[in-house]
Scaffold this motif. Structure first.
Motif, PDB file in Angstrom:
ATOM      1  N   ASN A  12       0.854  -1.190   0.000  1.00 21.09           N
ATOM      2  CA  ASN A  12       0.000   0.000   0.000  1.00 21.09           C
ATOM      3  C   ASN A  12       0.889   1.239   0.000  1.00 21.09           C
ATOM      4  OD1 ASN A  12      -1.497   2.301   0.961  1.00 21.09           O
ATOM      5  ND2 ASN A  12      -3.130   0.882   1.567  1.00 21.09           N
ATOM      6  N   ILE A  13       0.975   1.906  -1.144  1.00 22.69           N
ATOM      7  CA  ILE A  13       1.951   2.995  -1.288  1.00 22.69           C
ATOM      8  C   ILE A  13       1.569   4.223  -0.449  1.00 22.69           C
ATOM      9  CG2 ILE A  13       1.034   4.149  -3.357  1.00 22.69           C
ATOM     10  CD1 ILE A  13       4.048   4.002  -4.415  1.00 22.69           C
ATOM     11  N   GLU A  14       0.276   4.471  -0.256  1.00 23.01           N
ATOM     12  CA  GLU A  14      -0.135   5.624   0.561  1.00 23.01           C
ATOM     13  C   GLU A  14       0.264   5.434   2.022  1.00 23.01           C
ATOM     14  OE1 GLU A  14      -0.942   8.441  -0.427  1.00 23.01           O
ATOM     15  OE2 GLU A  14      -1.303   7.921  -2.523  1.00 23.01           O
ATOM     16  N   LYS A  15       0.017   4.245   2.542  1.00 24.93           N
ATOM     17  CA  LYS A  15       0.398   3.970   3.935  1.00 24.93           C
ATOM     18  C   LYS A  15       1.914   3.955   4.078  1.00 24.93           C
ATOM     19  CE  LYS A  15      -3.842   1.603   5.242  1.00 24.93           C
ATOM     20  NZ  LYS A  15      -4.511   0.324   5.430  1.00 24.93           N
ATOM     21  N   ALA A  16       2.615   3.403   3.051  1.00 21.58           N
ATOM     22  CA  ALA A  16       4.079   3.365   3.102  1.00 21.58           C
ATOM     23  C   ALA A  16       4.661   4.772   3.095  1.00 21.58           C
ATOM     24  CB  ALA A  16       4.622   2.559   1.921  1.00 21.58           C
ATOM     25  N   ARG A  17       4.073   5.677   2.284  1.00 19.58           N
ATOM     26  CA  ARG A  17       4.529   7.070   2.254  1.00 19.58           C
ATOM     27  C   ARG A  17       4.483   7.682   3.641  1.00 19.58           C
ATOM     28  NH1 ARG A  17       1.096  10.006  -2.492  1.00 19.58           N
ATOM     29  NH2 ARG A  17       2.437  11.818  -2.202  1.00 19.58           N
ATOM     30  N   SER A  18       3.389   7.459   4.351  1.00 21.27           N
ATOM     31  CA  SER A  18       3.274   8.110   5.653  1.00 21.27           C
ATOM     32  C   SER A  18       4.213   7.465   6.672  1.00 21.27           C
ATOM     33  CB  SER A  18       1.817   8.194   6.116  1.00 21.27           C
ATOM     34  OG  SER A  18       1.398   6.994   6.672  1.00 21.27           O
ATOM     35  N   SER A  19       4.469   6.161   6.553  1.00 20.82           N
ATOM     36  CA  SER A  19       5.445   5.536   7.461  1.00 20.82           C
ATOM     37  C   SER A  19       6.858   6.054   7.194  1.00 20.82           C
ATOM     38  CB  SER A  19       5.425   4.016   7.309  1.00 20.82           C
ATOM     39  OG  SER A  19       4.197   3.508   7.780  1.00 20.82           O
ATOM     40  N   PHE A  20       7.221   6.198   5.902  1.00 20.00           N
ATOM     41  CA  PHE A  20       8.547   6.732   5.597  1.00 20.00           C
ATOM     42  C   PHE A  20       8.665   8.209   6.006  1.00 20.00           C
ATOM     43  CE2 PHE A  20       9.282   2.949   2.913  1.00 20.00           C
ATOM     44  CZ  PHE A  20      10.594   2.669   3.284  1.00 20.00           C
ATOM     45  N   ALA A  21       7.561   8.956   5.899  1.00 19.50           N
ATOM     46  CA  ALA A  21       7.571  10.350   6.355  1.00 19.50           C
ATOM     47  C   ALA A  21       7.835  10.407   7.853  1.00 19.50           C
ATOM     48  CB  ALA A  21       6.246  11.030   6.008  1.00 19.50           C
ATOM     49  N   ALA A  22       7.236   9.474   8.604  1.00 18.66           N
ATOM     50  CA  ALA A  22       7.442   9.427  10.053  1.00 18.66           C
ATOM     51  C   ALA A  22       8.900   9.123  10.395  1.00 18.66           C
ATOM     52  CB  ALA A  22       6.520   8.378  10.680  1.00 18.66           C
ATOM     53  N   LEU A  23       9.609   8.473   9.466  1.00 18.57           N
ATOM     54  CA  LEU A  23      11.024   8.162   9.674  1.00 18.57           C
ATOM     55  C   LEU A  23      11.935   9.282   9.181  1.00 18.57           C
ATOM     56  CD1 LEU A  23      10.910   4.415   8.572  1.00 18.57           C
ATOM     57  CD2 LEU A  23      11.285   5.268  10.895  1.00 18.57           C
ATOM     58  N   GLY A  24      11.336  10.353   8.648  1.00 19.30           N
ATOM     59  CA  GLY A  24      12.131  11.506   8.233  1.00 19.30           C
ATOM     60  C   GLY A  24      12.461  11.568   6.754  1.00 19.30           C
ATOM     61  N   PHE A  25      11.878  10.674   5.957  1.00 18.89           N
ATOM     62  CA  PHE A  25      12.099  10.733   4.508  1.00 18.89           C
ATOM     63  C   PHE A  25      11.291  11.881   3.895  1.00 18.89           C
ATOM     64  CE2 PHE A  25      13.761   6.555   5.221  1.00 18.89           C
ATOM     65  CZ  PHE A  25      14.629   6.302   4.163  1.00 18.89           C
ATOM     66  N   ASP A  40       2.847   1.821  -9.321  1.00 20.97           N
ATOM     67  CA  ASP A  40       2.957   3.217  -8.917  1.00 20.97           C
ATOM     68  C   ASP A  40       4.295   3.390  -8.232  1.00 20.97           C
ATOM     69  OD1 ASP A  40       0.471   4.145  -9.828  1.00 20.97           O
ATOM     70  OD2 ASP A  40      -0.521   3.242  -8.093  1.00 20.97           O
ATOM     71  N   ILE A  41       4.931   4.550  -8.482  1.00 22.57           N
ATOM     72  CA  ILE A  41       6.297   4.781  -8.004  1.00 22.57           C
ATOM     73  C   ILE A  41       6.402   6.193  -7.438  1.00 22.57           C
ATOM     74  CG2 ILE A  41       8.679   5.174  -8.798  1.00 22.57           C
ATOM     75  CD1 ILE A  41       8.246   2.953 -10.840  1.00 22.57           C
ATOM     76  N   ILE A  42       7.100   6.308  -6.295  1.00 23.59           N
ATOM     77  CA  ILE A  42       7.479   7.633  -5.805  1.00 23.59           C
ATOM     78  C   ILE A  42       8.872   7.521  -5.178  1.00 23.59           C
ATOM     79  CG2 ILE A  42       6.308   7.368  -3.561  1.00 23.59           C
ATOM     80  CD1 ILE A  42       5.607  10.408  -3.785  1.00 23.59           C
ATOM     81  N   PHE A  43       9.669   8.576  -5.356  1.00 17.89           N
ATOM     82  CA  PHE A  43      11.033   8.575  -4.814  1.00 17.89           C
ATOM     83  C   PHE A  43      11.098   9.414  -3.545  1.00 17.89           C
ATOM     84  CE2 PHE A  43      11.778   7.137  -9.093  1.00 17.89           C
ATOM     85  CZ  PHE A  43      12.848   6.262  -8.973  1.00 17.89           C
ATOM     86  N   LEU A  44      11.804   8.875  -2.554  1.00 18.39           N
ATOM     87  CA  LEU A  44      11.987   9.518  -1.254  1.00 18.39           C
ATOM     88  C   LEU A  44      13.478   9.641  -0.977  1.00 18.39           C
ATOM     89  CD1 LEU A  44       9.698   7.042   0.735  1.00 18.39           C
ATOM     90  CD2 LEU A  44       8.941   9.104  -0.463  1.00 18.39           C
ATOM     91  N   LEU A  53       9.792   3.809  -3.793  1.00 16.10           N
ATOM     92  CA  LEU A  53       8.663   2.960  -3.403  1.00 16.10           C
ATOM     93  C   LEU A  53       7.972   2.466  -4.662  1.00 16.10           C
ATOM     94  CD1 LEU A  53       6.874   4.855  -0.474  1.00 16.10           C
ATOM     95  CD2 LEU A  53       8.703   3.137  -0.382  1.00 16.10           C
ATOM     96  N   VAL A  54       7.778   1.165  -4.732  1.00 17.04           N
ATOM     97  CA  VAL A  54       7.156   0.536  -5.903  1.00 17.04           C
ATOM     98  C   VAL A  54       5.978  -0.292  -5.418  1.00 17.04           C
ATOM     99  CG1 VAL A  54       7.511  -1.055  -7.838  1.00 17.04           C
ATOM    100  CG2 VAL A  54       9.418   0.370  -7.030  1.00 17.04           C
ATOM    101  N   SER A  55       4.816  -0.068  -6.029  1.00 15.41           N
ATOM    102  CA  SER A  55       3.624  -0.795  -5.602  1.00 15.41           C
ATOM    103  C   SER A  55       2.782  -1.188  -6.809  1.00 15.41           C
ATOM    104  CB  SER A  55       2.814   0.098  -4.656  1.00 15.41           C
ATOM    105  OG  SER A  55       1.744  -0.634  -4.119  1.00 15.41           O
ATOM    106  N   PRO A  56       2.500  -2.482  -6.970  1.00 20.28           N
ATOM    107  CA  PRO A  56       1.690  -2.902  -8.116  1.00 20.28           C
ATOM    108  C   PRO A  56       0.249  -2.416  -7.966  1.00 20.28           C
ATOM    109  CG  PRO A  56       2.169  -4.778  -6.674  1.00 20.28           C
ATOM    110  CD  PRO A  56       2.929  -3.613  -6.135  1.00 20.28           C
ATOM    111  N   TYR A  57      -0.359  -1.957  -9.086  1.00 17.21           N
ATOM    112  CA  TYR A  57      -1.766  -1.543  -9.019  1.00 17.21           C
ATOM    113  C   TYR A  57      -2.683  -2.516  -9.750  1.00 17.21           C
ATOM    114  CZ  TYR A  57      -1.035   0.497 -13.700  1.00 17.21           C
ATOM    115  OH  TYR A  57      -0.729   0.687 -15.018  1.00 17.21           O
ATOM    116  N   ALA A  58      -2.112  -3.587 -10.320  1.00 19.72           N
ATOM    117  CA  ALA A  58      -2.926  -4.574 -11.036  1.00 19.72           C
ATOM    118  C   ALA A  58      -2.345  -5.958 -10.764  1.00 19.72           C
ATOM    119  CB  ALA A  58      -2.916  -4.279 -12.528  1.00 19.72           C
ATOM    120  N   PRO A  59      -3.213  -6.993 -10.809  1.00 15.62           N
ATOM    121  CA  PRO A  59      -2.740  -8.350 -10.494  1.00 15.62           C
ATOM    122  C   PRO A  59      -1.707  -8.883 -11.484  1.00 15.62           C
ATOM    123  CG  PRO A  59      -5.095  -8.344 -11.058  1.00 15.62           C
ATOM    124  CD  PRO A  59      -4.672  -6.927 -11.004  1.00 15.62           C
TER     125      PRO A  59
END
Ligand code: NI
Length: 132
Positions: A12-25, A40-44, A53-59
């Motif tokens: 889950n990329i949205e939840k992962a974003r907030s966890s990495f933000a909590a770690l200071g990324f 879906d991809i975002i760089f931190l 962060l890499v997260s599949p959006y389709a099976p």
């Protein structure tokens, strides 16, 4: 070969974003959808470490099966190379096997990347920086 980033597979990329933000990324790109790989991809970034962060959006995403196996995990280092063909030929002799053809990566300014697999160290990615 400079290290460009560490690829981190997440469910889950949205939840992962907030966890990495909590770690200071800090987020250094917008979220990007790679329609060829169906991820879906975002760089931190933190302390000079760049995490993708890499997260599949389709099976049928290229990493959907891997995610089932490893859950949330770092899964590749990406190395900058001048010449993709030259470096993959060199690494083939060292036991790395290409697992796809070089392709543009929308999340990396459309530069070309390719992935190689090693029985000893797992997956790596090469990113073509181009010759100066
Ligand atoms: Ni990557």
């Amino acid at each position: 070969m400079k290290i460009d980033h560490i690829g981190y597979l997440v469910k889950n990329i949205e939840k992962a974003r907030s966890s990495f933000a909590a770690l200071g990324f800090l987020e250094i790109t917008d979220m990007c959808r790679d329609e060829y790989r169906k991820v879906d991809i975002i760089f931190l970034e933190k302390d000079g470490y760049v995490v993708e962060l890499v997260s599949p959006y389709a099976p049928d995403s290229v990493v959907a099966d891997l995610l089932k196996k490893v859950k949330n995990m770092p899964y590749h280092f990406c190395y900058q190379v001048e010449d993709l063909a030259e470096e993959s030929a060199r690494l083939r002799k060292e036991g790395f096997v290409p697992i796809d053809d070089p392709k543009e990566a929308p999340a990396l300014g459309r530069r070309r990347v390719c992935f190689l697999q090693s029985a000893r160290i797992g997956m790596i990615e090469l990113l073509e920086e181009g010759k100066e």
